[in-house]
Write an enzyme that holds these catalytic residues in place. Sequence first.
Site, PDB file in Angstrom:
ATOM      1  N   SER A 100       2.368  -4.129  24.460  1.00  0.00           N
ATOM      2  CA  SER A 100       3.536  -3.451  24.606  1.00  0.00           C
ATOM      3  C   SER A 100       4.064  -2.672  23.482  1.00  0.00           C
ATOM      4  CB  SER A 100       4.608  -4.268  25.611  1.00  0.00           C
ATOM      5  OG  SER A 100       5.335  -3.516  26.109  1.00  0.00           O
ATOM      6  N   ASP A 156       1.757  -3.715  36.720  1.00  0.00           N
ATOM      7  CA  ASP A 156       2.825  -3.973  35.538  1.00  0.00           C
ATOM      8  C   ASP A 156       4.088  -3.275  36.088  1.00  0.00           C
ATOM      9  OD1 ASP A 156       4.069  -3.496  33.242  1.00  0.00           O
ATOM     10  OD2 ASP A 156       2.403  -3.687  32.163  1.00  0.00           O
ATOM     11  N   HIS A 208       2.749  -7.829  33.500  1.00  0.00           N
ATOM     12  CA  HIS A 208       2.910  -7.171  32.259  1.00  0.00           C
ATOM     13  C   HIS A 208       3.090  -8.603  31.377  1.00  0.00           C
ATOM     14  CE1 HIS A 208       4.338  -4.273  28.993  1.00  0.00           C
ATOM     15  NE2 HIS A 208       5.451  -5.408  28.757  1.00  0.00           N
TER      16      HIS A 208
HETATM   17  N1  LIG Z   1      12.932  -9.345  30.576  1.00  0.00           N
HETATM   18  C1  LIG Z   1      12.283  -9.237  29.530  1.00  0.00           C
HETATM   19  C2  LIG Z   1      12.243  -7.693  29.324  1.00  0.00           C
HETATM   20  C3  LIG Z   1      11.291  -7.519  28.107  1.00  0.00           C
HETATM   21  C4  LIG Z   1      10.026  -7.633  27.905  1.00  0.00           C
HETATM   22  O1  LIG Z   1       9.247  -7.620  29.143  1.00  0.00           O
HETATM   23  N2  LIG Z   1       9.397  -8.125  27.050  1.00  0.00           N
HETATM   24  C5  LIG Z   1       7.868  -8.244  26.939  1.00  0.00           C
HETATM   25  C6  LIG Z   1       7.175  -7.542  25.817  1.00  0.00           C
HETATM   26  S1  LIG Z   1       7.612  -5.874  26.376  1.00  0.00           S
HETATM   27  C7  LIG Z   1       7.677  -9.935  26.612  1.00  0.00           C
HETATM   28  O2  LIG Z   1       6.754 -10.218  26.047  1.00  0.00           O
HETATM   29  N3  LIG Z   1       8.877 -10.648  26.794  1.00  0.00           N
HETATM   30  C8  LIG Z   1       8.886 -12.027  26.245  1.00  0.00           C
HETATM   31  C9  LIG Z   1       7.959 -13.059  26.962  1.00  0.00           C
HETATM   32  O3  LIG Z   1       7.349 -12.733  28.144  1.00  0.00           O
HETATM   33  O4  LIG Z   1       7.629 -13.946  26.481  1.00  0.00           O
HETATM   34  C10 LIG Z   1      12.618 -10.096  28.266  1.00  0.00           C
HETATM   35  O5  LIG Z   1      13.550 -10.181  27.959  1.00  0.00           O
HETATM   36  O6  LIG Z   1      11.644 -10.699  27.641  1.00  0.00           O
END
Ligand SMILES: N[C@@H](CCC(=O)N[C@@H](CS)C(=O)NCC(=O)O)C(=O)O
Length: 301
Positions: free
Chosen positions: A165, A243, A278
Amino acid sequence: MSFKIKEEIRCAGGKLLKVMHQSKATGTPMDVNLYLPQQYYDGTAKAKIPSLYFLSGLTCTPNNASEKAFWQREADKYGFAMVFPDTSPRGPNVPTDPEGGWDFGVGAGFYVNATQPPFNTNFNMYQYVHSELPNALTDFFRSEGRPAGLGSVDFIDNVSITGHSMGGFGAVSGFLKNINKYKSCSAFAPIIDPTTTPWGVKAFTGYLGTNKETWREYDPCELINEVPYVAGKEILIHYGTNDQWKEPYLRPEHFIKLVPQSKWANHIDVKLVDGFDHSYYFISTFVPEHAEFHAKHLGLI
Ligand SMILES: N[C@@H](CCC(=O)N[C@@H](CS)C(=O)NCC(=O)O)C(=O)O
């Protein structure tokens, strides 16, 4: 600058080290996770152990990918080390999103060097990831306090880069901007068109200012036309068709259309994989394919 080993965790055939060091680029202490593969400990590596840098996405610390991407078994299989940097500077004096969002500021450094106050004091993640960190790790592994083991690790010369990302954007832009540095690049659901999609526009406006000319130097859609192809180098990208951020945050279509007319035609492989989202379920599924891709470029197979 010296590193402090905060934790050393036995994992797969090697160890995950959680380390911390003071960064000049960010002016803050920075956390980094390192996975040292089996070959570091048993001394069976035939040459210096190469490294793969993984740049994480929005809201992440070095722990998300360390715990959920499952790189470790792949690193043992081929014999490379993993470096998981943090996504931004952190600390009481580090400015963050005035709107209180999670897509800018702390946890969202975007791997650029900010030029705009108040962010330009700390948000120099480009300088940190591509220059300061590799040199600092090299010094650390030469020092008395290096992690105990029988191998030696290459953090500068035989290295590749990947990310997810925001980190996928950081990997692709960093690879193209340092075309003689990294052997290969891959990305999971990268923010590949940052100058026209909401996360990128917000970050570039905040870190680089409103003059869009200054955004071009980090824009993968520009860089694939500006950076001449270097023989042997390749970029591998995966997107899940399901995604949840694909529209309007990632929007790979523009980039996919540009590739065949660019200097990198035939050397960038963008794969759309059916039904994946995603998350780290998606990332961990395709980590073995990315690991094999990098292992080939790092001369391990
Ligand atoms: N709700 C998500 C929104 C942001 C998101 O999807 N982040 C992705 C990268 S863009 C991520 O890797 N989140 C942490 C995870 O899944 O461990 C969060 O707060 O983690």
